[in-house]
Design an enzyme around this catalytic site. Structure first.
Site, PDB file in Angstrom:
ATOM      1  CD  GLU A  42      -2.576   1.555   2.486  1.00  0.00           C
ATOM      2  OE1 GLU A  42      -2.219   1.002   3.530  1.00  0.00           O
ATOM      3  OE2 GLU A  42      -3.502   2.383   2.424  1.00  0.00           O
ATOM      4  NE  ARG A 268       4.515  -7.533  10.467  1.00  0.00           N
ATOM      5  CZ  ARG A 268       3.609  -6.727   9.899  1.00  0.00           C
ATOM      6  NH1 ARG A 268       2.333  -6.959  10.072  1.00  0.00           N
ATOM      7  NH2 ARG A 268       4.000  -5.702   9.191  1.00  0.00           N
ATOM      8  CE  LYS A 278       3.666   0.248   4.572  1.00  0.00           C
ATOM      9  NZ  LYS A 278       2.673   0.330   3.489  1.00  0.00           N
TER      10      LYS A 278
END
Length: 567
Positions: A42, A268, A278
């Site tokens: 994104e 992850r 983020k």
RNA sequence: UGGGGGAUCGUCCAAUGGUAGGACAGCGGACUCUGACUCCGUUAAUCUAGGUUCGAAUCCUAGUCCCCCAGCCA
């Protein structure tokens, strides 16, 4: 992206992790003619080393199985997304060494198709427009242990749903007035199935579609369908999407999509002393804790690049850590190993003095200089040699001298003989101090017979030190970086408390040999016995600035620290 | 106390009924004109309890602990 000949689909490195096992199995079973993956960022921030793991996985599978990997921007939320991020992400993927070729896509490329399918869902009675407020929807969704309640608008007639949805698209309603929901099961134990939102009204300018759209698809609605449109076979994502998979599958089953992709999840990346979120990274930038997304202390790919970390080191690291489903936190030391290994092979050797201490060679004639030869890379003769200047006045590292050394200290001290790398053996004769008792200068003598660094009589020295000729040394600013956080497991919720106040140490009086400035300084160099350094973008002609990529492994410092800890 | 996942050396990852292995870290040593690099050696683990089996990290049963989910974020 290369697309090798068909028939070459036998996996060369099959079985390296459970995802590759699945791909290999599907290919062997002829479930798909070719493996197709995608990396779907994104564009609401910069890529970090955690993304590198995903990039390497997805592009790696495509390479190893003769398939292809798409770069697809998941640009379904114009409120958070920006063109700057789109550009940065492309640059970072390329820097990492991967190429999507012609396969660059955006979820926004599919907005019209997605919209048409949504109308189809409505017509089939599988989606409805809900007028409840955000608050009401939340309350009626139920909790983890209690089922939700059906919306009062759940049984709205198809025609009315269609009309309302079209008017949503036309921009007739303000943000938040209505949403389109899938009609699945408000009592499901899986909250994602409790009539998930498919479309919301957002009067916002999209980086690519501008003001064309007033409604935007949700992640769940856009993602799987984008995969299907592109013919993605293995849609790989992280663990937190595991319970979205039933919804992913429901949409694929209930929509006339051209292919049936499958979603697989892996854990992850987490690294000690590092935060890979983020949200946190964005705040570090916006709150000014770092100078930008490319601050060399940041775990972003842009930061690592500016820091001087070679992309090969990042690739090596993510390959070493593997891919699995268990949550884990990798020791940052493992990353540092990959960085040192990559740099050691190629970095040219130079000399630099971080904290200078003046040395006068009393028996070396005043005004005399001589040129000595130094290897550019001791393990690689092909790297050639360079000349370095020796003279009566030199600089050595402050750390390389101790007036009252402990037994284990091999370096210079009064009466002790050491070697100056590529030059001579010197012996310390006396120490000069200022009023405050600080050492300002060393008086030494050299042995002319040891020119080049070897004693004809075969005597040995315990230490070889780096040095610089005072008249030739060039001033430079050196920036030393330490972890951004002091806590091995920083608290993302309150990261400011764990911030390392000493994450940046700037050395303004450092000196470097002329070759550092004169040579090609775009590649990292090793300042011998210190570490790897690379020219920073803030470096100017009059003010050279170098970033320390990483220090050399320092066994002596470690031992010393251990001794201190004992006391 | 709903749903979905996961537990193997200090850390990360293998072993898919047959000698628990590799990497990083650690420790010891060799080498060295970088206390680097390199090389050699070495320490160290199957969440627990039962069961099946000649044999279990792996299969079964019961537990324990950890992670994720209640955005109109992704």
């Amino acid at each position: 992206m290369t697309n090798p000949e068909p028939g070459e689909t036998a996996a060369p490195e099959a079985g390296r992790d459970f995802i590759r096992d699945i791909v290999a199995g599907d290919l062997a079973a002829k479930k798909y003619p070719q493996a197709v993956t995608r990396f779907p960022p994104e564009p609401n921030g910069y890529l970090h080393i955690g993304h590198a793991k995903s990039i390497a996985l997805n592009f790696g599978i495509a390479q190893e199985f003769a398939g292809r990997c798409h770069l697809r921007f998941d640009d379904t939320n114009p409120v958070k997304e920006e063109q700057e991020y789109i550009d940065a992400i492309k640059a970072d993927v390329k820097w990492l060494g991967f190429d999507w070729g012609k396969h660059l896509y955006h979820a926004s490329d599919y907005f019209e198709q997605l919209y048409q399918w949504a109308e189809g869902l409505i017509s089939a009675g599988k989606a409805y427009v809900d007028d409840q407020s955000q608050e009401e929807i939340r309350i009626n969704r139920g909790t983890l242990t209690e089922p939700g309640k059906n919306s009062p608008f759940r049984e709205r007639p198809v025609a009315e749903n269609l009309d309302l949805f079209r008017r949503m698209r036309a921009g007739e309603f303000p943000n938040g007035a209505r949403v389109l929901r899938a009609k699945i099961d408000m009592a499901s134990g899986n909250i994602n199935l409790r009539d998930p939102v498919l479309y919301r009204i957002l009067h916002a300018t999209h980086p690519r579609t501008g003001n064309t759209w007033k409604i935007y698809p949700s992640y769940d609605y856009a993602h799987g369908q984008s995969d299907a449109i592109e013919g993605v076979t293995h849609s790989v994502c992280t663990l937190e999407f595991e319970d979205h998979r039933p919804l992913y599958d429901w949409l694929i089953e209930n929509l006339p999509v051209p292919s049936k992709p499958h979603q697989y999840e892996f854990a992850r990346l987490n690294i000690t002393y590092t935060l890979l979120s983020k949200r946190v990274l964005t705040e570090l930038v916006k709150q000014g804790h770092v100078v930008g997304w490319d601050d060399p202390r940041m775990p972003t790919l842009a930061g690592l690049r500016r820091r001087g970390v070679p992309p090969a080191a990042v690739r090596d690291f993510v390959k070493r850590i593997g891919v699995a489903k268990a949550n884990s936190t990798v020791d940052v030391g493992m990353f540092e190993f990959s960085v040192r290994e990559a740099l050691n092979k190629t970095a040219l050797r130079r000399m630099a003095v971080l904290r200078p201490l003046k040395v006068v060679i009393e028996n070396y004639p005043e005004g005399q200089t001589e040129q000595l030869e130094a290897a550019n890379h001791p393990d690689d003769p092909a790297a050639g040699t360079r000349k370095i200047t020796f003279s009566r006045e030199l600089y050595i590292e402050q750390d390389d001298f101790m007036e009252n050394p402990p037994k284990k200290f091999f370096r210079l001290s009064p009466g002790k003989e050491v070697r100056l790398r590529y030059a001579y053996f010197i012996t310390c004769k006396s120490v000069i101090k200022n009023d405050k008792g600080e050492i300002t200068e060393l008086r030494c003598v050299y042995d002319p017979a040891t020119k080049g660094g070897n004693a004809p009589d075969g005597r040995k020295v315990k230490a070889t030190m780096h040095w610089l000729s005072a008249a030739d040394a060039k001033p430079a600013e050196l920036r030393l970086y330490n972890p951004l956080f002091t806590n091995p497991a920083p608290n993302a919720a309150n990261f400011a408390a764990d911030l390392n106040p000493a994450s940046l140490e700037t050395l303004r009086t450092a000196l470097v040999e002329p070759a550092v400035i004169a040579g090609d300084d775009s590649e990292p160099m090793q300042f011998e016995r210190q570490g790897y350094f690379v020219r920073d973008k803030e470096s100017g002609a009059g003010k050279p600035v170098f970033n320390r990529v990483i220090g050399l492994r320092d066994t002596f410092a470690k031992e010393t620290a251990k001794e201190h800890a004992k006391k």
